[in-house]
Design a protein around this motif. Structure first.
Motif, mmCIF file in Angstrom:
data_model
loop_
_atom_site.group_PDB
_atom_site.id
_atom_site.type_symbol
_atom_site.label_atom_id
_atom_site.label_comp_id
_atom_site.label_asym_id
_atom_site.label_seq_id
_atom_site.Cartn_x
_atom_site.Cartn_y
_atom_site.Cartn_z
ATOM 1 N N GLU A 51 104.979 3.936 91.977
ATOM 2 C CA GLU A 51 105.904 2.819 91.756
ATOM 3 C C GLU A 51 105.812 1.743 92.840
ATOM 4 O O GLU A 51 106.261 0.613 92.636
ATOM 5 C CB GLU A 51 107.338 3.345 91.695
ATOM 6 N N MET A 52 105.214 2.086 93.996
ATOM 7 C CA MET A 52 105.096 1.128 95.099
ATOM 8 C C MET A 52 103.904 0.196 94.934
ATOM 9 O O MET A 52 103.805 -0.809 95.650
ATOM 10 C CB MET A 52 104.939 1.874 96.431
ATOM 11 N N LEU A 53 102.982 0.520 94.038
ATOM 12 C CA LEU A 53 101.706 -0.172 93.955
ATOM 13 C C LEU A 53 101.630 -1.107 92.759
ATOM 14 O O LEU A 53 102.228 -0.847 91.714
ATOM 15 C CB LEU A 53 100.570 0.842 93.861
ATOM 16 N N LYS A 54 100.854 -2.183 92.896
ATOM 17 C CA LYS A 54 100.569 -3.042 91.750
ATOM 18 C C LYS A 54 99.596 -2.315 90.834
ATOM 19 O O LYS A 54 98.949 -1.340 91.243
ATOM 20 C CB LYS A 54 100.005 -4.384 92.204
ATOM 21 N N LYS A 55 99.437 -2.779 89.620
ATOM 22 C CA LYS A 55 98.655 -2.036 88.636
ATOM 23 C C LYS A 55 97.160 -2.055 88.919
ATOM 24 O O LYS A 55 96.430 -1.182 88.453
ATOM 25 C CB LYS A 55 98.929 -2.554 87.233
ATOM 26 N N ASP A 56 96.683 -3.074 89.659
ATOM 27 C CA ASP A 56 95.264 -3.163 89.996
ATOM 28 C C ASP A 56 95.129 -3.185 91.518
ATOM 29 O O ASP A 56 95.194 -4.248 92.140
ATOM 30 C CB ASP A 56 94.629 -4.426 89.399
ATOM 31 N N VAL A 57 94.936 -2.030 92.100
ATOM 32 C CA VAL A 57 94.840 -1.932 93.548
ATOM 33 C C VAL A 57 93.784 -0.887 93.898
ATOM 34 O O VAL A 57 93.596 0.106 93.184
ATOM 35 C CB VAL A 57 96.204 -1.546 94.178
#
Length: 364
Positions: free
Chosen positions: A251-257
């Protein structure tokens, strides 16, 4: 018979550059790929032989010695003159860990490394090279090269747009990763987080003095108070801590990382004392910095299969392939979504870099 020379850390520093290390790491990545195509072109690619680390401990003081022998053949080295030559390299890195060193007056580093370079034909020892700086740079370079192919290799990523880089853990590896990334890629913003905030502030100051070497010399550098603020909308993440609990969740991350994680290889005594290994870390029972919810959805890329089978055997995730397979075209770069690179460290990485440093010093 000529005596071997000892090459100091200052001598290494005089010729060590990020392009030199990146080239060596790419060669090492390619060398470990077991290629099915036996064409002449394929045979011209670098090849490798290496063994797992061998550890010897001294129970009385908790110190240890790890040996990392490796051979890399047909690998390229670009000399300062611009000439690119092919070498066959036999080397062995020796790493000592002495926990009590920090209590000495004056203190010395707990971890010390030296690399032995041999004449591949005769077996004669050519040099003993201080491996402290090489170890830090080649570890960071592995993440940089992986990022080059696993993130910037995506069709929907334009390198000229620049990226946001987030680092958790601002020690030696945090520093080398930040420098390596910023000198290779256009980084618009650098976010730093460390358990001891003063370390993040210190790294911020170091980056400020080095910015003239960056692709983008004017990145915004922010010391973040929380993980959420550090990782929010970050394009590239580097984790380099010694935590026992997962810190980063889906949940802390963007979808493309893209996430770079260095496998923390602690000696057997440390494992008994403190039951963890840190993905730039892994634990004995879990892969601590990253939550399982990330591994449930993210493909994992590795340096080499033999190391992954030994060190990541309990990891519950989808290990896709070696980064070298992506470089050579037999493996696929992720089109989008979250990707993870787990760095474990290879003997042939050290061998390739030490040869490049040695040859450039000889020219001097």
């Amino acid at each position: 018979m000529a005596s071997p020379v000892f090459i100091t850390n200052d001598q290494v520093k005089s010729v060590l550059t990020w392009p030199l290390v990146h080239e060596s790491i790419e060669e090492a990545f390619k060398s470990v790929v077991v290629r099915k195509d036996k064409s002449l072109k394929d045979q011209d690619q670098p090849n490798a032989q290496q063994k797992a680390k061998v550890r010897t401990s001294t129970p009385n003081n908790g110190a240890s010695l790890a040996t990392m022998p490796g051979y890399i053949g047909n690998h390229k080295v670009t000399l300062e003159s611009g000439d690119r030559k092919t070498f066959q390299t036999l080397a062995c890195k020796l790493v000592t860990r002495s926990p009590n060193n920090i209590h000495l007056k004056p203190p010395i580093p707990r971890i010390l490394a030296n690399i032995l370079l041999f004449d591949e034909q005769t077996g004669q020892l050519e040099c003993v090279m201080d491996g402290t700086l090489i170890t830090a740079w080649r570890t960071a370079s592995a993440s940089v090269v992986a990022t080059k192919y696993l993130y910037f290799g995506r069709k929907n990523v334009n390198p000229s747009d620049g990226v946001t880089l987030a680092l958790i853990g601002c020690g030696v590896q945090g520093e080398s990763h930040a420098l390596g990334m910023c000198t290779e890629f256009k980084v618009n913003e650098i976010r730093l987080l460390n358990r001891t905030a003063s370390k993040a502030v210190e790294l911020s100051a170091q980056l400020d003095t080095a910015r003239k070497t960056f692709v983008n010399p004017n990145p915004i550098v922010t010391v973040c108070p929380t993980i959420g603020e550090c990782f929010s909308d970050a394009d590239i993440v580097v984790t380099s801590t010694q935590t026992e609990e997962p810190l980063v969740h889906l949940e802390m991350l963007k979808k493309d990382v893209h996430i770079n994680g260095e496998y923390r290889d602690l000696d057997s005594i440390q494992i008994l004392i403190k039951n963890f290994l840190s993905a730039v870390g892994a634990s004995v029972n879990s892969y601590s910095e990253l939550g399982q919810d990330i591994y449930d959805v993210a493909p994992v890329y590795i340096e080499y299969w033999a190391g992954a089978k030994a060190d990541l055997a309990d990891l519950k995730t989808n290990i896709v392939c070696e980064v070298g397979e992506v470089i050579l075209g037999s493996g696929k770069c992720p089109e989008n979504g979250i990707s993870v690179f787990h760095s474990m460290g290879m003997a042939v990485e050290d061998a390739a870099v030490v040869q490049a440093v040695y040859q450039n010093l000889k020219k001097k």
